[in-house]
Write a protein that holds these residues in place. Structure first.
Motif, mmCIF file in Angstrom:
data_model
loop_
_atom_site.group_PDB
_atom_site.id
_atom_site.type_symbol
_atom_site.label_atom_id
_atom_site.label_comp_id
_atom_site.label_asym_id
_atom_site.label_seq_id
_atom_site.Cartn_x
_atom_site.Cartn_y
_atom_site.Cartn_z
ATOM 1 N N PHE A 1 0.862 -1.180 0.000
ATOM 2 C CA PHE A 1 0.000 0.000 0.000
ATOM 3 C C PHE A 1 0.905 1.238 0.000
ATOM 4 O O PHE A 1 1.738 1.404 0.896
ATOM 5 C CB PHE A 1 -0.866 -0.032 1.260
ATOM 6 C CG PHE A 1 -1.753 1.157 1.435
ATOM 7 C CD1 PHE A 1 -2.848 1.361 0.600
ATOM 8 C CD2 PHE A 1 -1.511 2.083 2.442
ATOM 9 C CE1 PHE A 1 -3.679 2.460 0.766
ATOM 10 C CE2 PHE A 1 -2.336 3.188 2.617
ATOM 11 C CZ PHE A 1 -3.422 3.368 1.769
ATOM 12 N N LEU A 2 0.757 2.117 -1.004
ATOM 13 C CA LEU A 2 1.635 3.296 -1.082
ATOM 14 C C LEU A 2 0.958 4.557 -0.558
ATOM 15 O O LEU A 2 1.615 5.583 -0.392
ATOM 16 C CB LEU A 2 2.079 3.532 -2.528
ATOM 17 C CG LEU A 2 2.845 2.396 -3.196
ATOM 18 C CD1 LEU A 2 3.118 2.733 -4.666
ATOM 19 C CD2 LEU A 2 4.155 2.127 -2.468
ATOM 20 N N GLY A 3 -0.356 4.479 -0.343
ATOM 21 C CA GLY A 3 -1.023 5.644 0.251
ATOM 22 C C GLY A 3 -2.333 5.975 -0.443
ATOM 23 O O GLY A 3 -2.551 5.632 -1.610
ATOM 24 N N PHE A 4 -3.202 6.635 0.319
ATOM 25 C CA PHE A 4 -4.458 7.131 -0.249
ATOM 26 C C PHE A 4 -4.166 8.393 -1.048
ATOM 27 O O PHE A 4 -3.269 9.169 -0.690
ATOM 28 C CB PHE A 4 -5.446 7.485 0.881
ATOM 29 C CG PHE A 4 -5.994 6.282 1.595
ATOM 30 C CD1 PHE A 4 -6.871 5.425 0.952
ATOM 31 C CD2 PHE A 4 -5.644 6.016 2.918
ATOM 32 C CE1 PHE A 4 -7.382 4.309 1.607
ATOM 33 C CE2 PHE A 4 -6.159 4.901 3.578
ATOM 34 C CZ PHE A 4 -7.022 4.053 2.925
ATOM 35 N N SER A 5 -4.955 8.602 -2.101
ATOM 36 C CA SER A 5 -4.679 9.773 -2.932
ATOM 37 C C SER A 5 -5.319 11.039 -2.358
ATOM 38 O O SER A 5 -5.188 12.107 -2.931
ATOM 39 C CB SER A 5 -5.159 9.535 -4.356
ATOM 40 O OG SER A 5 -6.555 9.435 -4.363
ATOM 41 N N ASN A 6 -6.039 10.916 -1.224
ATOM 42 C CA ASN A 6 -6.599 12.105 -0.556
ATOM 43 C C ASN A 6 -6.092 12.149 0.894
ATOM 44 O O ASN A 6 -6.869 11.989 1.841
ATOM 45 C CB ASN A 6 -8.134 12.076 -0.581
ATOM 46 C CG ASN A 6 -8.696 10.808 0.061
ATOM 47 O OD1 ASN A 6 -8.003 9.798 0.181
ATOM 48 N ND2 ASN A 6 -9.935 10.865 0.502
ATOM 49 N N PRO A 7 -4.778 12.376 1.077
ATOM 50 C CA PRO A 7 -4.203 12.274 2.427
ATOM 51 C C PRO A 7 -4.825 13.239 3.442
ATOM 52 O O PRO A 7 -4.810 12.949 4.636
ATOM 53 C CB PRO A 7 -2.715 12.588 2.219
ATOM 54 C CG PRO A 7 -2.563 13.058 0.830
ATOM 55 C CD PRO A 7 -3.778 12.700 0.055
ATOM 56 N N GLN A 8 -5.414 14.340 2.986
ATOM 57 C CA GLN A 8 -6.001 15.300 3.944
ATOM 58 C C GLN A 8 -7.106 14.634 4.767
ATOM 59 O O GLN A 8 -7.207 14.846 5.970
ATOM 60 C CB GLN A 8 -6.621 16.528 3.226
ATOM 61 C CG GLN A 8 -5.667 17.361 2.422
ATOM 62 C CD GLN A 8 -5.366 16.750 1.048
ATOM 63 O OE1 GLN A 8 -5.928 15.733 0.657
ATOM 64 N NE2 GLN A 8 -4.463 17.358 0.321
ATOM 65 N N TYR A 9 -7.925 13.816 4.090
ATOM 66 C CA TYR A 9 -9.017 13.153 4.814
ATOM 67 C C TYR A 9 -8.456 12.276 5.927
ATOM 68 O O TYR A 9 -9.064 12.140 6.991
ATOM 69 C CB TYR A 9 -9.862 12.312 3.826
ATOM 70 C CG TYR A 9 -10.885 11.438 4.546
ATOM 71 C CD1 TYR A 9 -12.153 11.946 4.865
ATOM 72 C CD2 TYR A 9 -10.574 10.133 4.939
ATOM 73 C CE1 TYR A 9 -13.075 11.165 5.555
ATOM 74 C CE2 TYR A 9 -11.492 9.354 5.626
ATOM 75 C CZ TYR A 9 -12.737 9.869 5.926
ATOM 76 O OH TYR A 9 -13.642 9.097 6.616
ATOM 77 N N TRP A 10 -7.284 11.686 5.698
ATOM 78 C CA TRP A 10 -6.748 10.680 6.627
ATOM 79 C C TRP A 10 -5.891 11.286 7.746
ATOM 80 O O TRP A 10 -5.076 10.597 8.348
ATOM 81 C CB TRP A 10 -5.964 9.607 5.843
ATOM 82 C CG TRP A 10 -6.883 8.884 4.901
ATOM 83 C CD1 TRP A 10 -6.978 9.059 3.555
ATOM 84 C CD2 TRP A 10 -7.886 7.909 5.242
ATOM 85 N NE1 TRP A 10 -7.971 8.259 3.030
ATOM 86 C CE2 TRP A 10 -8.539 7.545 4.047
ATOM 87 C CE3 TRP A 10 -8.300 7.315 6.445
ATOM 88 C CZ2 TRP A 10 -9.579 6.613 4.011
ATOM 89 C CZ3 TRP A 10 -9.331 6.379 6.408
ATOM 90 C CH2 TRP A 10 -9.959 6.043 5.203
ATOM 91 N N GLN A 11 -6.065 12.585 8.002
ATOM 92 C CA GLN A 11 -5.382 13.245 9.122
ATOM 93 C C GLN A 11 -6.287 13.207 10.347
ATOM 94 O O GLN A 11 -7.340 13.847 10.363
ATOM 95 C CB GLN A 11 -5.106 14.722 8.783
ATOM 96 C CG GLN A 11 -4.255 14.960 7.555
ATOM 97 C CD GLN A 11 -2.905 14.288 7.647
ATOM 98 O OE1 GLN A 11 -2.278 14.332 8.703
ATOM 99 N NE2 GLN A 11 -2.487 13.653 6.577
ATOM 100 N N LEU A 12 -5.862 12.493 11.376
ATOM 101 C CA LEU A 12 -6.668 12.398 12.595
ATOM 102 C C LEU A 12 -6.755 13.749 13.316
ATOM 103 O O LEU A 12 -7.771 14.062 13.941
ATOM 104 C CB LEU A 12 -6.050 11.328 13.517
ATOM 105 C CG LEU A 12 -6.889 10.874 14.706
ATOM 106 C CD1 LEU A 12 -8.260 10.395 14.271
ATOM 107 C CD2 LEU A 12 -6.167 9.771 15.478
#
Ligand code: SAM
Length: 396
Positions: free
Chosen positions: A257-268
């Motif tokens: 897994f290299l990462g989600f393309s919407n990293p902003q959503y995945w900020q806790l």
């Protein structure tokens, strides 16, 4: 009980009746960009540098009516592109779309369209550097067979870009799907009838009904097209994921897994950042548990979009000054309105450039190393341009 092949036949029938997406054909080149379909931008996002080759091979697996294929051709002028789908009607629109817009005119490498299920991608010769499969795997009778088939076709150093549905943000869609199926009874499988029944349901329900409100808020813009309405509400085969089942799918591919393309959503932090106590508790969680926590606390997500690659693909960092100085910078390929101090970045977000940053970017010519361009800008500021994906760096 329906077999896998009869399920696939039903999916094929849906998309032959309602080829998707319904975007009209145009005589113009595609407007703007989608960075996920630019090899340079996607590779830079995942790996942190410009890829070494441009003469790559791209597979658009489940290309539909070719909106993505057209961008893949347009944004990657030196790439050979193969687009496959099981709907002959969608494929024929995809071909027309690409010929009409003129995107093929300056594209020397070959572009081909084939009627082929992605589960049989092994029938295509060779491997692919970029595989795009958007909105497809969740419609397969067995998505694990599908993802394994795509993973087998991924070249070393390549990227697999996937989009699949998320359960939590689609709760109301599942309810409407079931309601339409109940009302259709034996007519289920007649997709035009399903659309008619669905439209009648929405126009009969009270205006303050939760389903009606949600449809208006989220989906009505696209759902005025019957193709989109059918794709959403009368689909014969759909799997919606949560973080746990998503990672089961990803793990089955054998890729990293290299990462989600919407990293902003995945900020806790954006959700519970106010409480240092909660943030501390969350630190004890694994990455996957943290992802789960985020989707539980913000259940608005309708899909997961992410990149996978072979484990040999490692991320470059630019912390070493000498290494950074030897890199060749160029302006990110997906900026809108560049050159200007107030252009938009790869996600169409406004950027405010400092004078030194602007001048540096103007002087990037894809040939001269950073060391020779350090006038009015510090190495730290160059790093920041790279981190904000306003420039990409080549280390070769
Ligand atoms: C929701 S559409 C997405 C189209 C396109 N990828 C996009 O996002 O614009 C799903 C497409 O996947 C195709 N499809 C479904 N099952 C497939 C399979 N097993 N192999 C290849 N294509 C498939 C359908 O025919 C349809 O065109």
């Amino acid at each position: 009980m329906s077999t896998d092949s009869s399920k696939q036949t039903e999916v094929q029938k849906l998309y032959n009746t309602y080829p998707f997406p319904p975007d009209p054909l145009s005589d113009e080149l595609p407007p703007g960009y989608n960075w996920r379909w630019s090899w340079n931008a996607a590779y830079n996002f995942c790996v942190g540098e410009k890829p070494t080759r441009q003469n790559i091979r791209i597979l658009d697996a489940g290309c539909g009516t070719g909106v993505s294929t057209e961008y893949l051709i347009y944004l990657n002028p030196l790439a050979e592109v193969v687009a496959i789908d099981i709907s002959s009607n969608a494929l024929s629109i995809a071909q027309k779309r690409c010929s009409r817009s003129g995107v093929l005119k300056n594209h020397q490498p070959s572009v081909s369209f084939k009627e082929l299920p992605l589960e049989k991608a092994d029938q295509i010769e060779g491997k692919f550097d970029l595989i795009n499969s958007v909105g497809v795997l969740h419609h397969l009778p067995d998505p694990i067979i599908g993802i394994k088939s795509l993973a087998q076709k991924l070249a070393p150093g390549g990227l697999l870009h996937i989009f699949v549905y998320a359960q939590l943000g689609r709760w109301e869609i599942q309810l409407v799907q079931e309601a339409i199926a109940l009302m259709q009874g034996k007519r289920k499988g007649d997709y035009q009838d399903g659309v008619a029944v669905g439209r009648q349901i929405f126009s009969s329900l009270p205006e303050n009904n939760r389903l009606v409100k949600r449809e208006k808020e989220r989906w009505s813009l696209e759902n005025h097209w019957d193709q989109s309405f059918a794709d959403m509400y009368v689909h014969p085969q759909e799997v919606d994921y949560n973080i746990t089942t998503l990672f089961e799918l990803i793990d089955a591919s054998g890729l990293e897994f290299l990462g989600f393309s919407n990293p902003q959503y995945w900020q806790l932090e954006r959700l519970i950042g106010k409480s240092s106590q909660l943030m501390e508790l969350a630190e004890k969680l694994s990455q996957r548990e943290r992802y789960r926590l985020i989707e539980l606390l913000d259940p608005s997500l309708t899909h997961y979009e992410f990149f996978l690659g072979h484990s040999s693909l490692s991320r470059v960092n630019w912390l070493d000054d000498e290494y950074l100085k030897s890199a060749i910078p160029e302006v990110h390929p997906c900026l809108h309105g560049w050159p200007s101090y107030g252009c938009l970045d790869y996600e169409y977000r406004p950027v405010d450039l400092l004078e030194g940053e602007y001048n540096f970017m103007q002087s990037c010519n894809g040939k001269t190393p950073v060391a020779e361009l350090l006038k009015g800008i510090t190495l730290e500021e160059v790093r920041s341009l790279q981190e904000r994906q306003l420039i990409i760096l080549a280390s070769h």
